[in-house]
Design an enzyme around this catalytic site. Structure first.
Site, mmCIF file in Angstrom:
data_model
loop_
_atom_site.group_PDB
_atom_site.id
_atom_site.type_symbol
_atom_site.label_atom_id
_atom_site.label_comp_id
_atom_site.label_asym_id
_atom_site.label_seq_id
_atom_site.Cartn_x
_atom_site.Cartn_y
_atom_site.Cartn_z
ATOM 1 N N GLY A 11 0.803 -1.218 0.000
ATOM 2 C CA GLY A 11 0.000 0.000 0.000
ATOM 3 C C GLY A 11 0.833 1.264 0.000
ATOM 4 O O GLY A 11 2.069 1.227 0.007
ATOM 5 N N GLN A 12 0.154 2.392 -0.004
ATOM 6 C CA GLN A 12 0.831 3.689 0.002
ATOM 7 C C GLN A 12 1.796 3.820 1.173
ATOM 8 O O GLN A 12 2.997 4.065 1.001
ATOM 9 C CB GLN A 12 -0.206 4.824 0.075
ATOM 10 C CG GLN A 12 0.394 6.193 0.399
ATOM 11 C CD GLN A 12 -0.645 7.244 0.702
ATOM 12 O OE1 GLN A 12 -0.994 8.019 -0.154
ATOM 13 N NE2 GLN A 12 -1.146 7.273 1.940
ATOM 14 N N LEU A 80 0.259 -2.387 8.812
ATOM 15 C CA LEU A 80 -0.422 -1.458 7.910
ATOM 16 C C LEU A 80 -1.404 -2.209 7.014
ATOM 17 O O LEU A 80 -1.862 -1.681 6.003
ATOM 18 C CB LEU A 80 0.603 -0.727 7.032
ATOM 19 C CG LEU A 80 1.801 -0.105 7.751
ATOM 20 C CD1 LEU A 80 2.712 0.599 6.763
ATOM 21 C CD2 LEU A 80 1.352 0.855 8.839
ATOM 22 N N GLN A 83 -8.305 -3.972 5.237
ATOM 23 C CA GLN A 83 -9.133 -3.186 4.331
ATOM 24 C C GLN A 83 -8.948 -1.705 4.644
ATOM 25 O O GLN A 83 -9.034 -1.297 5.790
ATOM 26 C CB GLN A 83 -10.599 -3.611 4.514
ATOM 27 C CG GLN A 83 -11.500 -3.360 3.325
ATOM 28 C CD GLN A 83 -11.867 -1.917 3.140
ATOM 29 O OE1 GLN A 83 -11.238 -1.226 2.342
ATOM 30 N NE2 GLN A 83 -12.850 -1.445 3.885
ATOM 31 N N SER A 84 -8.709 -0.862 3.632
ATOM 32 C CA SER A 84 -8.293 0.514 3.894
ATOM 33 C C SER A 84 -9.254 1.583 3.411
ATOM 34 O O SER A 84 -8.948 2.773 3.521
ATOM 35 C CB SER A 84 -6.916 0.765 3.246
ATOM 36 O OG SER A 84 -6.978 0.559 1.846
ATOM 37 N N SER A 125 -6.644 5.225 13.066
ATOM 38 C CA SER A 125 -7.286 6.146 12.132
ATOM 39 C C SER A 125 -8.110 7.196 12.856
ATOM 40 O O SER A 125 -8.729 6.921 13.889
ATOM 41 C CB SER A 125 -8.194 5.366 11.177
ATOM 42 O OG SER A 125 -8.967 6.246 10.388
ATOM 43 N N GLU A 127 -10.802 8.095 11.869
ATOM 44 C CA GLU A 127 -12.193 7.654 11.741
ATOM 45 C C GLU A 127 -12.733 7.129 13.062
ATOM 46 O O GLU A 127 -13.948 7.056 13.257
ATOM 47 C CB GLU A 127 -12.313 6.574 10.668
ATOM 48 C CG GLU A 127 -12.130 7.078 9.246
ATOM 49 C CD GLU A 127 -13.309 7.891 8.742
ATOM 50 O OE1 GLU A 127 -14.456 7.576 9.128
ATOM 51 O OE2 GLU A 127 -13.094 8.833 7.974
ATOM 52 N N TYR A 149 -15.477 0.819 9.079
ATOM 53 C CA TYR A 149 -14.018 0.973 9.106
ATOM 54 C C TYR A 149 -13.578 1.588 10.430
ATOM 55 O O TYR A 149 -12.646 1.105 11.085
ATOM 56 C CB TYR A 149 -13.582 1.857 7.937
ATOM 57 C CG TYR A 149 -12.106 2.189 7.911
ATOM 58 C CD1 TYR A 149 -11.190 1.313 7.328
ATOM 59 C CD2 TYR A 149 -11.627 3.389 8.440
ATOM 60 C CE1 TYR A 149 -9.829 1.624 7.289
ATOM 61 C CE2 TYR A 149 -10.283 3.703 8.400
ATOM 62 C CZ TYR A 149 -9.394 2.817 7.824
ATOM 63 O OH TYR A 149 -8.049 3.126 7.791
ATOM 64 N N HIS A 179 -3.948 11.319 4.937
ATOM 65 C CA HIS A 179 -2.640 11.613 4.358
ATOM 66 C C HIS A 179 -2.580 11.014 2.965
ATOM 67 O O HIS A 179 -3.007 9.879 2.758
ATOM 68 C CB HIS A 179 -1.502 11.090 5.240
ATOM 69 C CG HIS A 179 -1.653 9.681 5.689
ATOM 70 N ND1 HIS A 179 -2.611 9.284 6.599
ATOM 71 C CD2 HIS A 179 -0.995 8.548 5.341
ATOM 72 C CE1 HIS A 179 -2.523 7.981 6.812
ATOM 73 N NE2 HIS A 179 -1.557 7.501 6.035
#
Length: 328
Positions: A11-12, A80, A83-84, A125, A127, A149, A179
């Site tokens: 991932g990023q 990391l 599910q993102s 997160s 969130e 999430y 980010h």
């Protein structure tokens, strides 16, 4: 030479973190559900795919996790994976909860079972906070998540806190606000906006259709944030930290900066469709990362306008390269 295992290296954040650790002289292992089939495009884009030792690990499978930890014996383990996407979590709530909360629990339990002195980082997160209105959330702000999430990330946060207290694990959670970077896939709204604006600037007749553009977020630069992850594991005592720029902007402001960057008036190309609104959403996201500044010496070095400029520049460059390949 320190050894690090990054779960979710494709991932990023995983790719940028791998690059940072390699620059610091680490031996880096990157975990993915199927390392033989994964393309690891982000690692290739950063030119580090040959330097990262890739392996398959399913964090939902305790046996897979334990075998990997005993094989690699990392000094630091970065979680990391999972599910993102907030939007996708409404469509796949079970998979989201399992990949994030059960995956985190398996990692923690495997570290405890191995009895190795592993320092553990967990990707939290913003969130988790839900909608705090104009109040800036810090480490003491209660969690009231408004998405599957966010619920999953909140569960993982408390698992980490429990294992840190009960078993004295060096386990920390970074409560990261939004980010971004050029490595974001287009299913994320920021990259969707950047990609569409660049295509339209090159002559595409398309219209960009979005959901609620009046939401407000704190947007930072992903490479800044992976530095914060690393700093957390260098501390003598494990702890949790809010990581953010401290600046909040509306999505419509993000859109305007993107389209201004390519010389267009966004109002001529973008419209909002209520059918794309989420069932529940966070209207505003504000952050207070004073603890990270004080204890980690960390602060964001880029704001939203910087992030937009760098994402647009990279997308314009990529489109030019594609055009050259087509001509050739």
């Amino acid at each position: 030479m320190k050894r690090a295992l990054i779960c979710g290296v494709s991932g990023q954040d995983g790719a940028y973190l791998a690059k940072l650790l390699l620059e610091k002289g680490y031996e880096v292992y990157g975990g993915s559900r199927d390392a033989q089939m994964s393309s690891f495009t982000n690692l290739k884009r950063l030119g580090i795919d040959k330097q990262v030792k890739l392996l398959s690990i399913s964090i939902n499978d305790f046996r897979s996790v334990l075998q990997t930890i005993l094989k690699v014996r990392p000094d630091e383990l970065y979680n990391l994976a999972g599910q993102s996407s907030v939007s996708l979590s409404f469509e796949q709530p079970v998979e989201t909860l399992e990949s994030i909360s059960v995956g985190t629990l398996n990692l923690l339990e495997a570290i405890r079972f191995s009895n190795l002195p592993i320092r553990f980082y967990n990707a939290g997160s913003s969130e988790c906070f839900g909608d705090t209105g104009s109040m800036a959330a810090d480490e003491m702000t209660p969690f009231r998540p408004r998405s599957p999430y966010g619920v999953a990330k909140a569960a993982a946060f408390w698992q980490v806190a429990n294992y840190r207290e009960a078993y004295r694990l060096h386990a920390s959670t970074g409560i990261l606000f939004n980010h971004e970077s050029p490595l974001r896939p287009e299913r994320f709204v920021t990259q969707k906006i950047v990609a569409a604006a660049c295509r339209i600037a090159k002559g595409s007749p398309e219209k960009l259709v979005l959901g609620n553009i009046d939401i407000a977020r704190d947007w930072g630069w992903a490479p800044d944030y992976v530095m914060a992850m690393w700093l957390m594991l260098q501390q003598e005592q494990a702890d949790d930290y809010v990581i953010a720029t401290g600046e909040t902007n509306k999505l419509r402001d993000f859109i305007q900066v993107v389209f201004d960057s390519v010389g267009l008036n966004w109002k001529e190309h973008v419209y909002s469709d209520q059918s794309l609104f989420r069932p529940t959403d966070i209207i505003e996201g504000h952050a207070d990362s004073a603890k990270a500044r004080l204890h980690l010496g960390w602060r964001a070095s880029h704001n939203m306008e910087d992030v937009v400029r760098m994402m647009v520049q990279e997308k314009v460059k990529a489109l030019k390269e594609q055009s050259v390949k087509v001509i050739l």
